[in-house]
Enzyme design. Structure first.
Site, short mmCIF file in Angstrom:
data_model
loop_
_atom_site.label_atom_id
_atom_site.label_comp_id
_atom_site.label_asym_id
_atom_site.label_seq_id
_atom_site.Cartn_x
_atom_site.Cartn_y
_atom_site.Cartn_z
CB THR A 1 -1.92 6.37 2.44
OG1 THR A 1 -2.17 6.62 0.99
CG2 THR A 1 -2.12 7.10 3.21
CG ASN B 1 -7.88 -0.37 2.08
OD1 ASN B 1 -7.51 -0.14 3.27
ND2 ASN B 1 -7.35 -0.16 0.94
N GLY C 1 -5.12 3.48 -3.13
CA GLY C 1 -6.37 4.18 -3.46
C GLY C 1 -6.19 5.58 -4.05
CG ASP C 2 -3.11 8.31 -3.14
OD1 ASP C 2 -4.17 8.68 -2.45
OD2 ASP C 2 -1.95 8.53 -2.38
NE ARG D 1 -6.17 18.42 -2.82
CZ ARG D 1 -7.22 18.30 -1.79
NH1 ARG D 1 -6.55 17.73 -0.38
NH2 ARG D 1 -8.31 18.66 -1.72
CG ASP E 1 -2.11 1.07 1.48
OD1 ASP E 1 -2.49 1.46 0.19
OD2 ASP E 1 -2.32 1.59 2.32
#
Length: 1003
Positions: free
Chosen positions: A339, A690, A608-609, A543, A337
């Site tokens: 994060t 998740n 999930g990004d 971002r 993962d």
């Protein structure tokens, strides 16, 4: 009107593609009135309670059964029964003690590790606010049903999956489901794509996620096990968590082979005696069976793993299942993962662009407002860092200072330095992660919000962030001057496209230029420039937020607190610049990934990004090469692309994607399955709920201990207490070390068994005066050799330090496993030579010194006629003892000599091994010379000049071993196959160039 009876709905129903009216009609509900109490009770019977099913907790008897339910233990139990049946209580008692000790150690380790709560049951909110009978009421969350109108407020844990129909500034934390590090802004817009990933279903909220900001109402669409968190729970229950590791499978196969060989040998013993049963024959048969069974193997494996657990704890990795430790050494692919695992899970402002000054670069990490700011100018990359100009704290151009004022004041986040002595003055932050990043930037620039407030800035009005407009603005009055009250300023921040729409000017140094076409400046040209700079920042995975301001002159008679209208305040703004924020990788992540490549291990990022963010981080930590494009790259996929592929299409890929963005739980499980179909050994790391299905489906699941959820920890095999990806590399190194050591002590133990079998089987040719076979070695001698002489050095071999090439070899799954051809060959070669030398000494004593006198009944008691048989047994016992002790040094390396000064010098670091060698050598003498013990128990007697035979055999064995290893070094392929990160990067580039980009576009 009475409502229609609800019908059961399949969990796959894409409610995010439904309008609010369609969902309300689907469940026959009313968004204003809600359900009636009677209807809710009826639906509760249809749909069941809104709670997750569990497995009933940890069962101690299941843990105990796992310790004894293996083939080798069964064989030891059979040997115990046979020993007791022939009234050989000493042998039977010792073997039974071994079984109990092994089961006890394994049970204690695993049962303590399994004492975790059923976290999935406790993740849902205990109560929920719903509208029933046209009234807002609070109910137990397990009584919520599909069709209920559920109300959420700031801080609530959402109790069910819902389709939103009313939102106000709603943001939810969905990290536990999607891995997305930032709160998700929700809206009501219908989404057309049915297969949209969870992170992009902005009109839905999900059970067990948390409301970070705002309030909302929604129609409950699914409850209990049909929610997204429920699907994860279902997957966890469906995944087989009891699949045996490669070592367990190989040891079981070895046990079956040993059992079969023992039966064959017992048949041979009875066949030689023409199947005539007698106690002598039965005892000899048991002796042969004991000789081939490695009684100490189970205990040595268990204790070696227990020591491995302790070593892993020292490097901050907690092993929950003993069997998983050795599996680490076989890992070929790590699915990680992003994060909190590869990254710090802390947003940081690292770049800024101002039209007049160009790009700025900021250093520093996390919440600590320490670091420097450098002006880079108008370059778009890192090529001109030598031209950087450091900006002193509190200084800079007027444009720069105004932009930092906007970042500081248009911000609700707070930074604090703890005063508690035990906290060592650590910095903490409260607020939205992006606002925290901007506030840290302001602190670094010397424009911290508390300092500006002390200077006289005063908040007059605030328009909070609204997901519908994606921006926030504040009205401040500046410090008072000698001329009177300070000026009024409006500061604005938000999404670029929403902020630019409010701007009619842009700041160019000290000049505010119009965007209305004056002096040839056109809005389109300006927006093209902004888009270009945004792409520059986005390519780095950042971002982008936009800052703006203006001097505010309120109309006469307007109350600045009550009469201001947002649309009027947020107009005619002056564009200031862009700020790039991202979740930085851990400093140790890139070196750890490169070490994985050196060890022949491939790393995949499943997150999930967004794809651009994921790709940028992947390049930064070396998961993919930095010089490959992000678009149409087969190494980078979204979950939508990957999930749309059939298993056959996935298997045809030349290379599985190294980055999969917008992952769902099923995507991660699909990746693990794809790796398994390629016969690869997969490890999954993660921290969120998740991640739990893939943690359990992987060969080795590794959870994060600090940021990880209880569910992830419960599903994992290993938990990292420091959440450090680099610890995984240390864990893999420990797994490899332990597997190599298992090979060493298995070779040592099995060589001893082979030697004993050679002696005993060939010894069947000798008959005493009564026609019975004469034991070259007694059963107690064999058991003593297996348990006391051979097992302690084997345990010492299990504690051997790692070799220098441990992490510069391919994973062992690319080799032949525990019982490779070389290891099996060594077992038989060394065992045969040791057995032959031992039996030769027995023959020399009997036929050379004793003139072939075998006496009678020498297997049971001592008599003068048994003198030479007993001396021959003692010589055999002493010879095999010292051969086994010398062979322990030999087993430290498969091919390199164990007797070189360099290798012998490292022996001092393995106290267990050299102490066992010393003690084993000393024990030979009391066993041979203590009266009663030698004749009555071991069936041998003291020796004198026979020691010369023992020394001669030892010298011959050492010479043979060195000659044998020299032949192997010259004839066999080298064990080390070089692997490194450069080769892996080049291989990825080749795989990418060979892929069909057209197929990727279609997908």
């Amino acid at each position: 009107m009475p409502k229609k009876k609800a019908v059961n709905v399949e969990p796959e129903t894409p409610f995010h593609t439904f309008s609010v009216e369609q969902v309300a009609e689907h469940y026959s509900t009313n968004t204003l009135e809600g359900l009636s109490s009677a209807e809710a009770a009826a639906r509760l019977k249809i749909y069941g309670s809104n709670e997750l099913q569990g497995n009933g907790g940890v069962k101690w008897y299941k843990v105990l059964w796992r310790q004894v339910a293996n083939a080798l233990v069964v064989i030891l139990l059979i040997a115990t029964a046979l020993a007791f049946a022939t009234k050989d209580f000493a042998e039977g008692g010792v073997i039974l003690f071994i079984i109990i000790m092994n089961a006890g150690i394994g049970f204690w380790q695993e049962y303590n590790a399994e004492q975790t709560m059923e976290a999935l049951r406790n993740m849902s909110s205990p109560t929920a606010q719903v509208i029933r009978d046209e009234t807002r009421v609070t109910i137990p969350n397990n009584q919520a049903v599909p069709g209920d109108i559920m109300v959420f407020e700031d801080g609530d844990v959402i109790g069910a999956d819902c389709r939103l129909f009313e939102v106000f500034n709603l943001e939810t934390d969905e990290a536990l489901l999607t891995g997305e590090s930032l709160p998700v802004q929700k809206n009501l817009e219908v989404i057309e794509k049915a297969e949209q990933s969870l992170g992009d279903r902005l009109n839905m909220v999900f059970a067990s996620t948390t409301v970070v900001k705002g309030r909302a109402k929604g129609i409950v669409t699914t409850t209990g096990m049909k929610t997204q968190i429920g699907k994860i729970a279902t997957t966890l229950m469906e995944v087989d968590g009891n699949e045996q590791t490669p070592l367990q499978k190989r040891l079981n196969k070895m046990a079956y082979f040993v059992f079969l060989a023992a039966i064959i040998l017992v048949i041979i013993v009875f066949a030689v005696h023409k199947f005539k049963y007698s106690n002598e024959v039965a005892i000899y048969a048991i002796s042969v069976a004991i000789a081939i069974i490695p009684e100490g193997l189970v205990a040595v494996v268990t204790l070696t793993m227990a020591f491995g657990v302790r070593r892993m704890a020292e490097v901050k990795a907690i092993v929950r299942r003993l069997s998983s430790l050795e599996s680490l050494g076989a890992v070929t692919n790590i699915c990680s993962d992003k994060t909190g695992t590869l990254t710090q899970s802390k947003m940081v402002a690292v770049r800024m662009w101002l039209p007049s000054d160009g790009f700025y670069r900021m250093t520093g990490t996390g919440f600590v407002p320490e670091g420097d700011i450098f002006r880079q100018g108008e370059q778009k990359n890192e090529e001109f860092e030598m031209q950087e100009e450091q900006i002193p704290t509190g200084s800079g151009s007027d444009h720069y200072l105004r932009a930092l004022e906007a970042a500081s004041l248009c911000n609700m986040a707070e930074l604090r330095r703890t005063a508690h002595p035990e906290a060592n003055g650590e910095w903490t932050a409260n607020g939205d992660p992006t606002e925290i990043a901007l506030q840290v930037l302001a602190y670094k620039a010397g424009l911290a919000k508390p300092d500006l407030l002390e200077q006289g800035f005063r908040l007059v009005a605030e328009f909070p962030f609204d997901s519908s407009v994606k921006r926030m603005s504040v009205l401040y009055q500046g410090p008072h001057t000698e001329e009177g009250p300070g000026e009024l300023f409006v500061f604005l921040k938000g999404a670029t496209e929403r902020v630019i729409g409010c701007c009619t000017y842009w700041r160019d140094g000290d000049v505010e230029r119009s965007l209305q076409g004056e002096k040839g400046t056109e809005r389109e040209t300006f927006e093209d420039m902004i888009t270009d700079r945004m792409n520059t920042l986005a390519e780095k995975g950042l971002r982008v937020l936009t800052l703006a301001y203006k001097h505010f002159d309120p109309p006469a008679g307007v109350d600045l607190v009550h009469d201001l209208v947002r649309d009027q305040v947020e107009t005619d703004m002056v564009f200031l610049g862009l700020v790039g924020i991202y979740d930085p990788p851990r400093a140790e992540s890139r070196p750890a990934v490169l070490k994985c490549y050196d060890a022949g291990i491939r790393v995949h990022m499943l997150t999930g990004d967004h794809p651009s963010t994921a790709a940028a981080i992947a390049k930064e930590v070396a998961i993919i090469p930095e010089d490959v494009p992000t678009k149409n790259n087969p190494l980078i996929m979204t979950a939508t692309q990957f999930d749309a592929m059939s298993d056959e299409e996935v298997d045809k890929l030349a290379e599985l994607p190294r980055v999969v963005a917008r992952c769902s739980p099923n995507t991660k499980v699909k990746m693990i399955a794809a790796l398994h179909r390629r016969n690869l050994f997969a490890s999954m790391t993660g921290d969120g709920v998740n991640d739990s299905p893939s943690l359990k489906a992987a060969n080795v699941g590794i959870a994060m201990g600090q940021s990880g959820s209880d569910v992830a920890k419960q599903a994992a095999d290993i938990v990292l207490t420091d959440d450090n990806f680099a610890t995984i590399v240390q864990a893999v190194a420990e797994g490899r070390r332990m597997f190599a050591n298992i090979q060493k002590f298995v070779q040592h133990l099995m060589s001893a068994n082979v030697a004993e079998i050679v002696v005993l089987i060939v010894g069947l040719a000798f008959k005493d005066d009564d026609g019975n076979a004469v034991f070259p070695m007694s059963a107690v001698e064999i058991l003593f050799l297996n348990m006391i002489t051979s097992s302690p050095p084997a345990m010492g071999l299990g504690l051997e330090p790692a070799s220098e090439t441990n992490m510069h070899e391919p994973p062992r799954s690319a080799k032949q496993g525990l019982f490779s051809f070389e290891v099996v060959m060594d077992m038989f070669v060394y065992g045969f030579v040791m057995g032959a030398l031992t039996f030769a000494n027995f023959c020399i004593v009997i036929f050379g010194f004793g003139r072939g006198n075998l006496g009678y009944d020498c297997n049971a008691t001592y008599s003068p006629s048994c003198k030479w048989v007993f001396r021959g047994r003692a010589t055999s016992y002493a010879c095999l003892t010292f051969l086994l002790l010398a062979h322990a040094i030999n087993c430290r390396s498969l091919r390199e000599s164990g007797w070189t000064p360099q290798n012998l010098s490292t022996l001092k670091y393995n106290k267990m091994l050299w102490i066992s060698l010393v003690v084993g050598s000393i024990l030979v003498f009391p066993v041979i010379y203590i009266p009663g013990l030698n004749h009555d128990v071991f069936k041998h007697s003291g020796i004198s000049y026979e020691w010369g035979l023992v020394v001669a055999a030892l010298i011959l064995f050492l010479m043979w071993a060195e000659f044998y290893k020299m032949i192997k070094r010259r004839v066999m392929k080298p064990l080390i196959i070089p692997t490194n990160s450069n080769l892996e990067m080049e291989r990825m580039r080749t795989a990418m160039s060979q892929s069909d980009s057209l197929d990727m576009k279609k997908q």
